[in-house]
Design a protein around this motif. Sequence first.
Motif, PDB file in Angstrom:
ATOM      1  N   LEU A 195       0.662  -1.166   0.032  1.00 38.94           N
ATOM      2  CA  LEU A 195      -0.038  -0.037   0.096  1.00 38.94           C
ATOM      3  C   LEU A 195       0.835   1.272   0.043  1.00 38.94           C
ATOM      4  CD1 LEU A 195      -2.812  -1.100   2.628  1.00 38.94           C
ATOM      5  CD2 LEU A 195      -2.953  -1.066   0.286  1.00 38.94           C
ATOM      6  N   MET A 196       2.280   1.148   0.452  1.00 41.70           N
ATOM      7  CA  MET A 196       2.899   2.480   0.546  1.00 41.70           C
ATOM      8  C   MET A 196       3.812   2.399  -0.706  1.00 41.70           C
ATOM      9  SD  MET A 196       4.827   1.896   4.331  1.00 41.70           S
ATOM     10  CE  MET A 196       3.800   1.398   5.522  1.00 41.70           C
ATOM     11  N   ALA A 197       3.639   1.430  -1.509  1.00 42.84           N
ATOM     12  CA  ALA A 197       4.160   1.708  -2.911  1.00 42.84           C
ATOM     13  C   ALA A 197       2.960   2.093  -4.172  1.00 42.84           C
ATOM     14  CB  ALA A 197       4.794   0.350  -3.511  1.00 42.84           C
ATOM     15  N   LYS A 198       1.804   1.615  -3.863  1.00 40.34           N
ATOM     16  CA  LYS A 198       0.680   2.143  -4.619  1.00 40.34           C
ATOM     17  C   LYS A 198      -0.497   1.596  -4.270  1.00 40.34           C
ATOM     18  CE  LYS A 198      -0.833   1.424  -9.585  1.00 40.34           C
ATOM     19  NZ  LYS A 198      -0.680   0.872 -10.696  1.00 40.34           N
ATOM     20  N   SER A 199      -1.439   2.338  -4.139  1.00 39.31           N
ATOM     21  CA  SER A 199      -2.903   1.980  -3.276  1.00 39.31           C
ATOM     22  C   SER A 199      -3.631   1.049  -4.319  1.00 39.31           C
ATOM     23  CB  SER A 199      -3.715   3.278  -3.038  1.00 39.31           C
ATOM     24  OG  SER A 199      -3.951   3.737  -4.447  1.00 39.31           O
ATOM     25  N   ALA A 200      -3.188   0.499  -5.296  1.00 37.85           N
ATOM     26  CA  ALA A 200      -4.103  -0.397  -6.180  1.00 37.85           C
ATOM     27  C   ALA A 200      -4.414  -1.624  -5.536  1.00 37.85           C
ATOM     28  CB  ALA A 200      -3.697  -0.720  -7.349  1.00 37.85           C
ATOM     29  N   SER A 201      -3.520  -2.121  -4.451  1.00 36.32           N
ATOM     30  CA  SER A 201      -3.481  -3.562  -3.631  1.00 36.32           C
ATOM     31  C   SER A 201      -4.627  -3.394  -2.641  1.00 36.32           C
ATOM     32  CB  SER A 201      -2.208  -3.982  -3.383  1.00 36.32           C
ATOM     33  OG  SER A 201      -1.546  -2.982  -2.375  1.00 36.32           O
ATOM     34  N   VAL A 202      -5.310  -2.376  -2.651  1.00 35.93           N
ATOM     35  CA  VAL A 202      -6.195  -2.282  -1.473  1.00 35.93           C
ATOM     36  C   VAL A 202      -7.218  -3.278  -1.465  1.00 35.93           C
ATOM     37  CG1 VAL A 202      -7.968  -0.658  -2.700  1.00 35.93           C
ATOM     38  CG2 VAL A 202      -7.522  -0.546  -0.178  1.00 35.93           C
ATOM     39  N   VAL A 203      -7.469  -3.937  -2.370  1.00 40.52           N
ATOM     40  CA  VAL A 203      -8.527  -5.038  -2.412  1.00 40.52           C
ATOM     41  C   VAL A 203      -8.160  -6.263  -2.119  1.00 40.52           C
ATOM     42  CG1 VAL A 203      -9.842  -3.870  -4.419  1.00 40.52           C
ATOM     43  CG2 VAL A 203      -7.974  -5.534  -4.947  1.00 40.52           C
ATOM     44  N   LEU A 204      -6.775  -6.442  -1.736  1.00 41.68           N
ATOM     45  CA  LEU A 204      -6.000  -7.791  -1.380  1.00 41.68           C
ATOM     46  C   LEU A 204      -6.771  -8.634  -0.396  1.00 41.68           C
ATOM     47  CD1 LEU A 204      -2.386  -8.450  -1.831  1.00 41.68           C
ATOM     48  CD2 LEU A 204      -3.420  -9.383   0.346  1.00 41.68           C
ATOM     49  N   PRO A 205      -7.312  -8.021   0.684  1.00 45.11           N
ATOM     50  CA  PRO A 205      -8.163  -8.861   1.580  1.00 45.11           C
ATOM     51  C   PRO A 205      -9.165  -9.593   1.039  1.00 45.11           C
ATOM     52  CG  PRO A 205      -7.637  -6.650   2.773  1.00 45.11           C
ATOM     53  CD  PRO A 205      -7.043  -6.764   1.104  1.00 45.11           C
ATOM     54  N   ALA A 206     -10.087  -8.974   0.161  1.00 43.88           N
ATOM     55  CA  ALA A 206     -11.073  -9.636  -0.467  1.00 43.88           C
ATOM     56  C   ALA A 206     -10.649 -10.632  -1.589  1.00 43.88           C
ATOM     57  CB  ALA A 206     -11.954  -8.634  -1.093  1.00 43.88           C
ATOM     58  N   MET A 207      -9.427 -10.597  -1.765  1.00 43.06           N
ATOM     59  CA  MET A 207      -8.733 -11.671  -2.674  1.00 43.06           C
ATOM     60  C   MET A 207      -8.525 -12.806  -2.107  1.00 43.06           C
ATOM     61  SD  MET A 207      -6.388  -9.139  -5.190  1.00 43.06           S
ATOM     62  CE  MET A 207      -5.637 -10.645  -6.140  1.00 43.06           C
ATOM     63  N   LEU A 208      -7.854 -12.539  -0.870  1.00 41.39           N
ATOM     64  CA  LEU A 208      -7.563 -13.550   0.183  1.00 41.39           C
ATOM     65  C   LEU A 208      -8.662 -14.615   0.564  1.00 41.39           C
ATOM     66  CD1 LEU A 208      -4.839 -11.915   2.205  1.00 41.39           C
ATOM     67  CD2 LEU A 208      -4.413 -13.239   0.237  1.00 41.39           C
ATOM     68  N   LEU A 209      -9.896 -13.930   0.628  1.00 43.37           N
ATOM     69  CA  LEU A 209     -10.953 -14.716   1.084  1.00 43.37           C
ATOM     70  C   LEU A 209     -11.499 -15.286  -0.243  1.00 43.37           C
ATOM     71  CD1 LEU A 209     -13.200 -11.822   2.987  1.00 43.37           C
ATOM     72  CD2 LEU A 209     -12.319 -14.083   3.764  1.00 43.37           C
ATOM     73  N   VAL A 210     -11.463 -14.876  -1.272  1.00 47.34           N
ATOM     74  CA  VAL A 210     -11.791 -15.678  -2.504  1.00 47.34           C
ATOM     75  C   VAL A 210     -10.677 -17.198  -2.487  1.00 47.34           C
ATOM     76  CG1 VAL A 210     -11.675 -15.737  -4.898  1.00 47.34           C
ATOM     77  CG2 VAL A 210     -12.454 -13.624  -3.959  1.00 47.34           C
ATOM     78  N   LEU A 211      -9.473 -16.772  -2.258  1.00 46.86           N
ATOM     79  CA  LEU A 211      -8.413 -17.799  -2.298  1.00 46.86           C
ATOM     80  C   LEU A 211      -8.953 -19.014  -1.091  1.00 46.86           C
ATOM     81  CD1 LEU A 211      -5.021 -16.068  -2.527  1.00 46.86           C
ATOM     82  CD2 LEU A 211      -6.309 -17.613  -4.182  1.00 46.86           C
ATOM     83  N   ASP A 212      -9.364 -18.259   0.009  1.00 45.30           N
ATOM     84  CA  ASP A 212     -10.069 -19.284   1.113  1.00 45.30           C
ATOM     85  C   ASP A 212     -11.172 -20.498   0.400  1.00 45.30           C
ATOM     86  OD1 ASP A 212      -8.253 -18.288   3.024  1.00 45.30           O
ATOM     87  OD2 ASP A 212      -9.786 -16.865   3.605  1.00 45.30           O
ATOM     88  N   TRP A 213     -11.936 -19.548  -0.071  1.00 45.77           N
ATOM     89  CA  TRP A 213     -13.184 -20.547  -0.870  1.00 45.77           C
ATOM     90  C   TRP A 213     -12.315 -21.359  -2.046  1.00 45.77           C
ATOM     91  CZ3 TRP A 213     -15.398 -18.896  -6.052  1.00 45.77           C
ATOM     92  CH2 TRP A 213     -16.546 -19.867  -6.400  1.00 45.77           C
ATOM     93  N   TYR A 214     -11.668 -20.925  -2.985  1.00 46.57           N
ATOM     94  CA  TYR A 214     -10.948 -21.817  -3.735  1.00 46.57           C
ATOM     95  C   TYR A 214      -9.647 -21.253  -4.243  1.00 46.57           C
ATOM     96  CZ  TYR A 214     -10.354 -24.804  -7.775  1.00 46.57           C
ATOM     97  OH  TYR A 214      -9.771 -25.808  -8.640  1.00 46.57           O
ATOM     98  N   PRO A 215      -8.778 -21.917  -4.196  1.00 51.35           N
ATOM     99  CA  PRO A 215      -8.474 -23.637  -4.008  1.00 51.35           C
ATOM    100  C   PRO A 215      -8.345 -24.060  -2.649  1.00 51.35           C
ATOM    101  CG  PRO A 215      -6.458 -22.773  -4.919  1.00 51.35           C
ATOM    102  CD  PRO A 215      -7.299 -21.575  -4.836  1.00 51.35           C
ATOM    103  N   LEU A 216      -8.256 -23.288  -1.719  1.00 47.01           N
ATOM    104  CA  LEU A 216      -7.819 -23.378  -0.403  1.00 47.01           C
ATOM    105  C   LEU A 216      -9.050 -24.325   0.490  1.00 47.01           C
ATOM    106  CD1 LEU A 216      -6.069 -20.462   0.979  1.00 47.01           C
ATOM    107  CD2 LEU A 216      -4.884 -22.545  -0.251  1.00 47.01           C
ATOM    108  N   ALA A 217     -10.370 -23.961   0.309  1.00 50.25           N
ATOM    109  CA  ALA A 217     -11.541 -24.964   0.852  1.00 50.25           C
ATOM    110  C   ALA A 217     -11.425 -24.821   2.124  1.00 50.25           C
ATOM    111  CB  ALA A 217     -11.574 -26.107   0.113  1.00 50.25           C
ATOM    112  N   ARG A 218     -11.089 -23.415   2.648  1.00 49.79           N
ATOM    113  CA  ARG A 218     -11.119 -23.366   4.069  1.00 49.79           C
ATOM    114  C   ARG A 218     -12.359 -22.797   4.484  1.00 49.79           C
ATOM    115  NH1 ARG A 218      -7.150 -18.885   5.962  1.00 49.79           N
ATOM    116  NH2 ARG A 218      -7.253 -20.085   7.981  1.00 49.79           N
ATOM    117  N   GLY A 219     -13.347 -22.674   3.942  1.00 48.60           N
ATOM    118  CA  GLY A 219     -14.714 -22.008   4.359  1.00 48.60           C
ATOM    119  C   GLY A 219     -15.528 -23.467   4.642  1.00 48.60           C
ATOM    120  N   ARG A 220     -15.326 -24.467   4.812  1.00 48.68           N
ATOM    121  CA  ARG A 220     -16.105 -25.605   5.049  1.00 48.68           C
ATOM    122  C   ARG A 220     -16.339 -25.533   6.460  1.00 48.68           C
ATOM    123  NH1 ARG A 220     -11.064 -27.144   3.598  1.00 48.68           N
ATOM    124  NH2 ARG A 220      -9.836 -28.408   5.568  1.00 48.68           N
ATOM    125  N   GLN A 221     -17.766 -26.225   6.735  1.00 47.44           N
ATOM    126  CA  GLN A 221     -18.247 -26.312   8.155  1.00 47.44           C
ATOM    127  C   GLN A 221     -18.388 -25.148   8.669  1.00 47.44           C
ATOM    128  OE1 GLN A 221     -15.719 -29.222   9.911  1.00 47.44           O
ATOM    129  NE2 GLN A 221     -16.247 -30.929   8.712  1.00 47.44           N
TER     130      GLN A 221
END
Length: 540
Positions: A195-221
């Motif tokens: 974020l200190m280099a460029k603010s465009a990565s501000v959406v990265l937390p939402a991207m991590l949640l998507v990765l939790d869904w697939y392919p990590l499959a951490r959202g079960r149960q």
Amino acid sequence: MTIKRPVSIAMAVVPIVCLLLYLPALQCGFVTLDDPDYVLNNLLIRRLDRDMLVASFSQAHIGWWMPLTWISLAIDYHFWGIEPFGYHLTNIVLHAVNAGVVVLIADRLLRGTVAKEEPGWHYPAMLILAGLLFGMHPLRVESVAWVTERKDVLNGLFSFGAILCYLRYAERKESGSDGAGVAYCAALALFALSLMAKSASVVLPAMLLVLDWYPLARGRQGAWGRLVVEKLPFFALAAAMSAITIYFTRESQYLVSLDQFPLWDRFIVSGNAIIAYIRYLIVPVGILPFYMIPDPIPVGYIITSVVAVMLCVMLLWGGRRHPAVAATWLLFLLPLLPVLAFFQNGDQSYAARFTYLPSVVPSVMAASVIAGGYRKAAAGGMVRGRMIAAAAILLAVFYAGMTVRLISVWKDPESIWTRVIEVAPEVISYKERGKLYYVGGRYTEAAADFTAAIKIATGTFQSSIFNLYAFRGEAYRSAGRFDAAVQDFSTAISLFPHPSYYYHRALSLKALGRMKEAEEDLTRAGAENGPLGWYEKGEG
């Protein structure tokens, strides 16, 4: 044949290939697109001391708060001054490292589902392909060969590192291994640095949640509540960065207001941009350094916007049956959101540099699909497998050729605008190249470009076309065509009687020996005796 360290092999190959591929960028110079503000005329980076560090973190510069980018450029200035070689070298090295990190991300994303099925050279080949699809793609050229986009490759280094550390954290967290906390803190720290280099990565937390869904499959149960809480520190950093960005851009009036650019127009331009990004990602032909928002906005933009909405609905609707497709789409779309027209800060419709972070997961998934296609084809016969392998190699060669060609576009300002004119001629491209020709003493060529701009001027440019007549008049005057110059300045004055136009017409009248008319114009000009500017009605 069994390869014991496939990731190490891919990590060695991809950065070296990308480094060699971009070496021609070392021959590029600075360009007039933002480089003067970021480097040539930027007093902030002329020193590398405590005061500079404090100023970088406590103030916005050129409308943006990105202290690490300024520090990075200051380090380059310390060693290279205003010699462009060093700046380009840093960009190239950062990009090569980023491509290597993409290999590591690919390994983390694919090892659970693909690695066990890929004996021998197949798996490292897939990782190499993932890294090269990202690093060699022609859409990367703008981020690497343009010095100003140091912020892009620097943000990429930290953003990719944050994703990689998060994937390590998730793996260790789910398996109960040691080191999960360290990996989590590293991901959070790298996100803050991005974020200190460029603010465009501000959406990265939402991207991590998507990765939790697939392919990590951490959202079960019913684990989603825990996963969201887990991301709260990331969202807190994103919120803080958003507040900082809004504060400084409002203060500098860098963002385009809704009065100037209504919400409906923003939606249409954003939808068209999404389709354009998909098109250039798949078929990277005709990539330009500059895409201006047309005025008026064409009907075709509405059609492509509808297509973008339909595509988004279709891909997300099929998410349960095809989670890989839906997740890839989200991980492509989410990092595009901050750079779409909803948050317009210039007159560009879209830009190749905005695809740097969005292209990571699509590159990995494309490599996985190609590898899967190879497995199926090879199972049906060696010839079919070789055809798939040959197609992948040809794709990489095509990317390399297009990339080298596009690097030459960034050699200097003239090559940039010439490229735009060759593919999609616009008023602004003729105007900017005409100004370059004029400064370079190529007055006849400058006049020709201003003539071309006048012929195609519409919308905003039509309402301020007097500027183009005046610029052409000045080119004619400098070329010794004084009658033509007087005629153009007279046309400009009839449309907008700016004092500067009287002064410059007087110079041509004097050259023609029409002294009385020249004196009258000088009287009308008053104290105006400087170079021409670009004026809007209401000035002067």
